[in-house]
Scaffold this motif. Structure first.
Motif, PDB file in Angstrom:
ATOM      1  N   LEU A  26       0.814  -1.215   0.000  1.00 16.50           N
ATOM      2  CA  LEU A  26       0.000   0.000   0.000  1.00 16.50           C
ATOM      3  C   LEU A  26       0.848   1.265   0.000  1.00 16.50           C
ATOM      4  CD1 LEU A  26      -2.955  -0.790   2.438  1.00 16.50           C
ATOM      5  CD2 LEU A  26      -2.827  -1.099  -0.041  1.00 16.50           C
ATOM      6  N   THR A  50      -5.136   5.471  -7.858  1.00 10.81           N
ATOM      7  CA  THR A  50      -4.785   4.595  -6.738  1.00 10.81           C
ATOM      8  C   THR A  50      -4.918   3.141  -7.139  1.00 10.81           C
ATOM      9  OG1 THR A  50      -5.469   6.257  -5.114  1.00 10.81           O
ATOM     10  CG2 THR A  50      -5.384   3.961  -4.357  1.00 10.81           C
ATOM     11  N   GLN A  51      -6.000   2.803  -7.836  1.00  8.37           N
ATOM     12  CA  GLN A  51      -6.187   1.425  -8.297  1.00  8.37           C
ATOM     13  C   GLN A  51      -5.046   1.014  -9.222  1.00  8.37           C
ATOM     14  OE1 GLN A  51     -10.122  -0.263  -9.374  1.00  8.37           O
ATOM     15  NE2 GLN A  51      -9.271  -0.369 -11.434  1.00  8.37           N
ATOM     16  N   GLU A  66      -2.004   2.280  -9.325  1.00 11.86           N
ATOM     17  CA  GLU A  66      -0.773   2.186  -8.528  1.00 11.86           C
ATOM     18  C   GLU A  66      -0.718   0.873  -7.747  1.00 11.86           C
ATOM     19  OE1 GLU A  66       1.344   4.382  -4.710  1.00 11.86           O
ATOM     20  OE2 GLU A  66      -0.247   5.433  -5.783  1.00 11.86           O
ATOM     21  N   LEU A  67      -1.824   0.517  -7.073  1.00  8.34           N
ATOM     22  CA  LEU A  67      -1.847  -0.715  -6.289  1.00  8.34           C
ATOM     23  C   LEU A  67      -1.708  -1.933  -7.183  1.00  8.34           C
ATOM     24  CD1 LEU A  67      -4.585   0.081  -3.615  1.00  8.34           C
ATOM     25  CD2 LEU A  67      -2.091   0.181  -3.373  1.00  8.34           C
ATOM     26  N   ARG A  91       1.747  -2.583  -8.091  1.00  9.88           N
ATOM     27  CA  ARG A  91       2.526  -3.122  -6.970  1.00  9.88           C
ATOM     28  C   ARG A  91       2.163  -4.575  -6.670  1.00  9.88           C
ATOM     29  NH1 ARG A  91       2.484   1.592  -2.375  1.00  9.88           N
ATOM     30  NH2 ARG A  91       3.567   3.169  -3.589  1.00  9.88           N
ATOM     31  N   VAL A 140      -0.938  -5.662  -5.829  1.00  8.97           N
ATOM     32  CA  VAL A 140      -2.036  -5.788  -4.885  1.00  8.97           C
ATOM     33  C   VAL A 140      -3.276  -6.257  -5.644  1.00  8.97           C
ATOM     34  CG1 VAL A 140      -3.555  -4.549  -3.276  1.00  8.97           C
ATOM     35  CG2 VAL A 140      -1.106  -4.001  -3.368  1.00  8.97           C
ATOM     36  N   VAL A 159     -10.102  -3.573  -1.329  1.00  9.15           N
ATOM     37  CA  VAL A 159      -8.899  -4.402  -1.263  1.00  9.15           C
ATOM     38  C   VAL A 159      -8.978  -5.134   0.066  1.00  9.15           C
ATOM     39  CG1 VAL A 159      -6.385  -4.328  -1.003  1.00  9.15           C
ATOM     40  CG2 VAL A 159      -7.499  -2.815  -2.652  1.00  9.15           C
TER      41      VAL A 159
END
Length: 128
Positions: free
Chosen positions: A26, A76-77, A79-80, A83, A85, A103
């Protein structure tokens, strides 16, 4: 009663796994660390991972979720996802006007990421 501060206290089943999730996946900034845990900044709130005590799931299901407001939910979605996620529920506009994405953390606690549109009542100044 006067409340000076608050935070969400989590007692994960696997502290290191949850630390990796909140810190690395996160990307939350660390407010402080102590011998038995880590406290993260989460907007105007704090999330504390305690490496001591019984995990939440040992006491029954977690009765709620973490509500985390972000400026741009779709960024944000992205980016996660970049990563690694897993997104439990894709970002979308809800009937009540907020944009939300879900999430799950390693212990199954739902993190609800929220973007409040400019025209939403939560953005209006209710002072007379």
């Amino acid at each position: 009663m006067e409340i000076l501060a608050s935070r969400m206290l989590l007692r994960p089943a696997d502290y290191e796994r949850s630390l990796d999730f909140y810190r690395d996946a996160l990307g939350l900034a660390i407010a402080r660390e102590y011998g038995g845990g880590t406290v993260f900044y989460a907007g105007q709130s704090l999330i504390e991972l305690a490496g001591h005590g019984a995990p939440a799931n040992a006491q029954g299901p977690f009765p709620g979720a973490l509500w985390l407001q972000v400026r741009d939910l779709y960024a944000t979605q992205q980016e996660l996802t970049s990563r690694g996620v897993e997104i439990a529920r894709e970002a979308r506009r809800e009937p009540w006007g907020l944009h939300e994405m879900h999430v799950n953390d390693p212990d199954g606690i739902t993190l609800i990421f929220v973007q409040i549109p400019e025209d939403h009542p939560l953005r209006r100044d209710s002072r007379s």
